[in-house]
Structures are given as C-alpha cells and as structure tokens.
Design a protein around this motif. Structure first.
Motif, PDB file in Angstrom:
ATOM      1  N   ASN A 153       0.830  -1.204   0.000  1.00 21.11           N
ATOM      2  CA  ASN A 153       0.000   0.000   0.000  1.00 21.11           C
ATOM      3  C   ASN A 153       0.862   1.251   0.000  1.00 21.11           C
ATOM      4  O   ASN A 153       0.614   2.206  -0.740  1.00 21.11           O
ATOM      5  N   LEU A 154       1.874   1.242   0.848  1.00 19.95           N
ATOM      6  CA  LEU A 154       2.741   2.406   0.969  1.00 19.95           C
ATOM      7  C   LEU A 154       3.493   2.677  -0.329  1.00 19.95           C
ATOM      8  O   LEU A 154       3.617   3.830  -0.763  1.00 19.95           O
ATOM      9  N   GLN A 155       3.970   1.634  -0.961  1.00 21.75           N
ATOM     10  CA  GLN A 155       4.684   1.798  -2.222  1.00 21.75           C
ATOM     11  C   GLN A 155       3.773   2.397  -3.289  1.00 21.75           C
ATOM     12  O   GLN A 155       4.188   3.286  -4.046  1.00 21.75           O
ATOM     13  N   LYS A 156       2.539   1.953  -3.333  1.00 27.09           N
ATOM     14  CA  LYS A 156       1.581   2.493  -4.312  1.00 27.09           C
ATOM     15  C   LYS A 156       1.310   3.974  -4.047  1.00 27.09           C
ATOM     16  O   LYS A 156       1.271   4.788  -4.984  1.00 27.09           O
ATOM     17  N   ILE A 157       1.148   4.320  -2.790  1.00 25.56           N
ATOM     18  CA  ILE A 157       0.874   5.707  -2.438  1.00 25.56           C
ATOM     19  C   ILE A 157       2.048   6.613  -2.818  1.00 25.56           C
ATOM     20  O   ILE A 157       1.859   7.714  -3.352  1.00 25.56           O
ATOM     21  N   ILE A 158       3.250   6.158  -2.548  1.00 24.97           N
ATOM     22  CA  ILE A 158       4.436   6.955  -2.894  1.00 24.97           C
ATOM     23  C   ILE A 158       4.537   7.120  -4.412  1.00 24.97           C
ATOM     24  O   ILE A 158       4.834   8.216  -4.915  1.00 24.97           O
ATOM     25  N   ASN A 159       4.267   6.048  -5.154  1.00 19.86           N
ATOM     26  CA  ASN A 159       4.275   6.133  -6.624  1.00 19.86           C
ATOM     27  C   ASN A 159       3.222   7.117  -7.111  1.00 19.86           C
ATOM     28  O   ASN A 159       3.466   7.910  -8.029  1.00 19.86           O
ATOM     29  N   ASP A 160       2.035   7.075  -6.492  1.00 18.45           N
ATOM     30  CA  ASP A 160       0.961   8.004  -6.860  1.00 18.45           C
ATOM     31  C   ASP A 160       1.369   9.444  -6.559  1.00 18.45           C
ATOM     32  O   ASP A 160       1.009  10.367  -7.304  1.00 18.45           O
ATOM     33  N   THR A 161       2.113   9.641  -5.477  1.00 16.98           N
ATOM     34  CA  THR A 161       2.563  10.985  -5.101  1.00 16.98           C
ATOM     35  C   THR A 161       3.512  11.554  -6.152  1.00 16.98           C
ATOM     36  O   THR A 161       3.414  12.726  -6.525  1.00 16.98           O
ATOM     37  N   PHE A 162       4.418  10.720  -6.663  1.00 17.35           N
ATOM     38  CA  PHE A 162       5.337  11.164  -7.716  1.00 17.35           C
ATOM     39  C   PHE A 162       4.566  11.514  -8.990  1.00 17.35           C
ATOM     40  O   PHE A 162       4.855  12.523  -9.649  1.00 17.35           O
ATOM     41  N   LYS A 163       3.571  10.696  -9.344  1.00 19.13           N
ATOM     42  CA  LYS A 163       2.767  10.974 -10.540  1.00 19.13           C
ATOM     43  C   LYS A 163       2.007  12.290 -10.371  1.00 19.13           C
ATOM     44  O   LYS A 163       1.925  13.107 -11.294  1.00 19.13           O
TER      45      LYS A 163
END
Length: 257
Positions: A92-102
């Motif tokens: 979950n955390l990895q997805k959120i961080i990726n979404d933040t970069f996008k």
C-alpha cells in the motif's frame, strides 16, 4: 482519465461554485450519483446550468456522463478498499508513494515558487498532533533553503491575530488531514477580509475540501492505515510531497542566479 485526476488537473480553473460542487461530488459520490440534476442543484443551492458548465470543464458531455463517472469512481473506491485489505502495508505504501510522484509531475509550481521567493515570513499552522510533526518538518525544510518559517501554536487566537500581523507577500501554510475543520476555516475567512495579501497554501488529504477551496495553492497527499491499527495512518506521502516541492523551489532559485 478518472474523475479525481481530472478534478486535480482542472482545479485552477474552478470558480467558487465549481469548487463547492466538486467538493460534494468527491466527498459523497454515492449519494450524488442517486440524485437528478434538479435534486443536486437544489441540494447545493446552485443552478442546473452551473452543474452543466462544470461537466463541460471536466471534459464531459453533460450531467449524464458526470453521473457515469461518479459510478466509476464509486466502483474504483470499493475495489480499492477491498484490494487494500488484501495487500500488505508495504505494498500500500509503495503504491501511495508512486501516486505521489505521478501527482507531483502534473503540478505547475511556477507561481508558487515566485511567491515563495517574495515571501518575507512563512507561517505554518496545523490541526492534529501528526500534522504538527509535519509542520515541524516543513519549517525545518524551509530553514535549509534560507526561508524564515514560524510555526503557529495550535490555538485559535494565534491564527486570528495573524490577519493583522502578517505583511504583504507573507505566506500561511495550513496542514489539515481532512480539510474540513470548521474553526480554522472560519478564522481563515476572517483573515482574508482583513488581509487579502496573505497567500494561503493548504496541504490536506486526497480530497478537495473547504480548506482547499479557500487556498491560493492546494496540495494533496494520500494515507494508508498501519496493519496494527486502522485508526493510525502513515503520512509518508505528505513528507515526500514536501521534499519534492522544496527541491523544485531550490532548484529553480539556483537556476535564476
């Protein structure tokens, strides 16, 4: 492109009526999807044409397509909630961080950087103990790049006095989880009447609440609960977003020299 992403990309073109409509749609998509155009207009105290114009701004053909997008949003949220339960915290955390970069890559920070350059003093106000820690991190980040930042105590009077104390080009960063804190919103409205030269920047969770609609600049972060407790969430996305914004500002200022 999903409705939430379109809203975030188009938000700079929204007027106050648009912001009020969007805030309700994204906060209560299931309820909104069940209303007719007339019912929605009456509930939000806006005209039917205002809702239709907003649909056009979002690149939709009209209200029928807007309702379809709301249905898609509901389905995605339900699927995400179900999927999130199955995922481990680190996924979950990895997805959120990726979404933040996008999300960051789609931001236009030109005006914000220009206002930061002119800011004499940056004030920071937060609601909640976790947000207070973020405020301290933000203040430290500003210190590292030579900007003077003052953290306001979590008291209503301190915010109220800011309207008279702040000078032209000063900025106020407000960090709030939901963006719907009634007390701070009322005080910010008063400040805007007394001192409309103070630039307001909000940092809230991923929903354009009332605080975001009052802000000159609004930024959003995502959260996810820790596995040991659904009541405790991680704010890692907020810290990453701060780092990216501070780095972008420092990089632009260096290029100008």
């Amino acid at each position: 492109m999903d409705l939430e992403t379109v809203v975030m990309k188009k938000k700079e073109s929204f007027n106050d009526t648009d912001k009020a409509i969007v805030s309700y749609l994204l906060k209560y998509p299931k309820e909104a999807s069940k209303l007719s155009l007339m019912e929605l207009a009456q509930k939000l105290y806006v005209s039917k044409s205002a809702i239709f114009r907003l649909s056009k701004k979002l690149g939709l053909s009209g209200f029928s397509e807007l309702k379809f997008e709301l249905s898609e949003l509901i389905a995605r949220k339900e699927q995400y909630a179900k999927h999130a339960q199955e995922l481990q915290f680190d996924d979950n955390l990895q997805k959120i961080i990726n979404d933040t970069f996008k999300y960051f890559k789609g931001l236009d920070l030109h005006n914000l950087c220009a206002d930061l350059d002119q800011a004499g003093t940056i004030y920071i106000y937060s609601t909640g103990w976790q947000q207070q820690i973020i405020a301290e991190y933000l203040a430290h980040s500003f210190y590292l790049i030579g900007k003077n930042a003052i953290i306001l105590p979590g008291a209503r009077d301190e915010v109220s006095m800011l309207g008279q104390a702040a000078k032209e080009n000063d900025m106020l960063f407000v960090i709030s989880f939901g963006g719907f804190n009634k007390t701070i919103i009322e005080e910010l409205k008063k400040i805007d009447v007394i001192n409309n030269k103070l630039k307001l920047v909000s940092l809230t969770s991923w929903q354009p609440g009332k605080l975001a609609s009052l802000s000159d600049y609004s930024f959003f972060f995502k959260t996810t609960p820790f596995q040991f407790s659904k009541k405790v969430v991680t704010f890692s996305s907020a810290y990453v977003l701060i780092d990216l914004i501070i780095n972008e500002y420092a990089k632009r200022r260096k290029l100008q020299r």
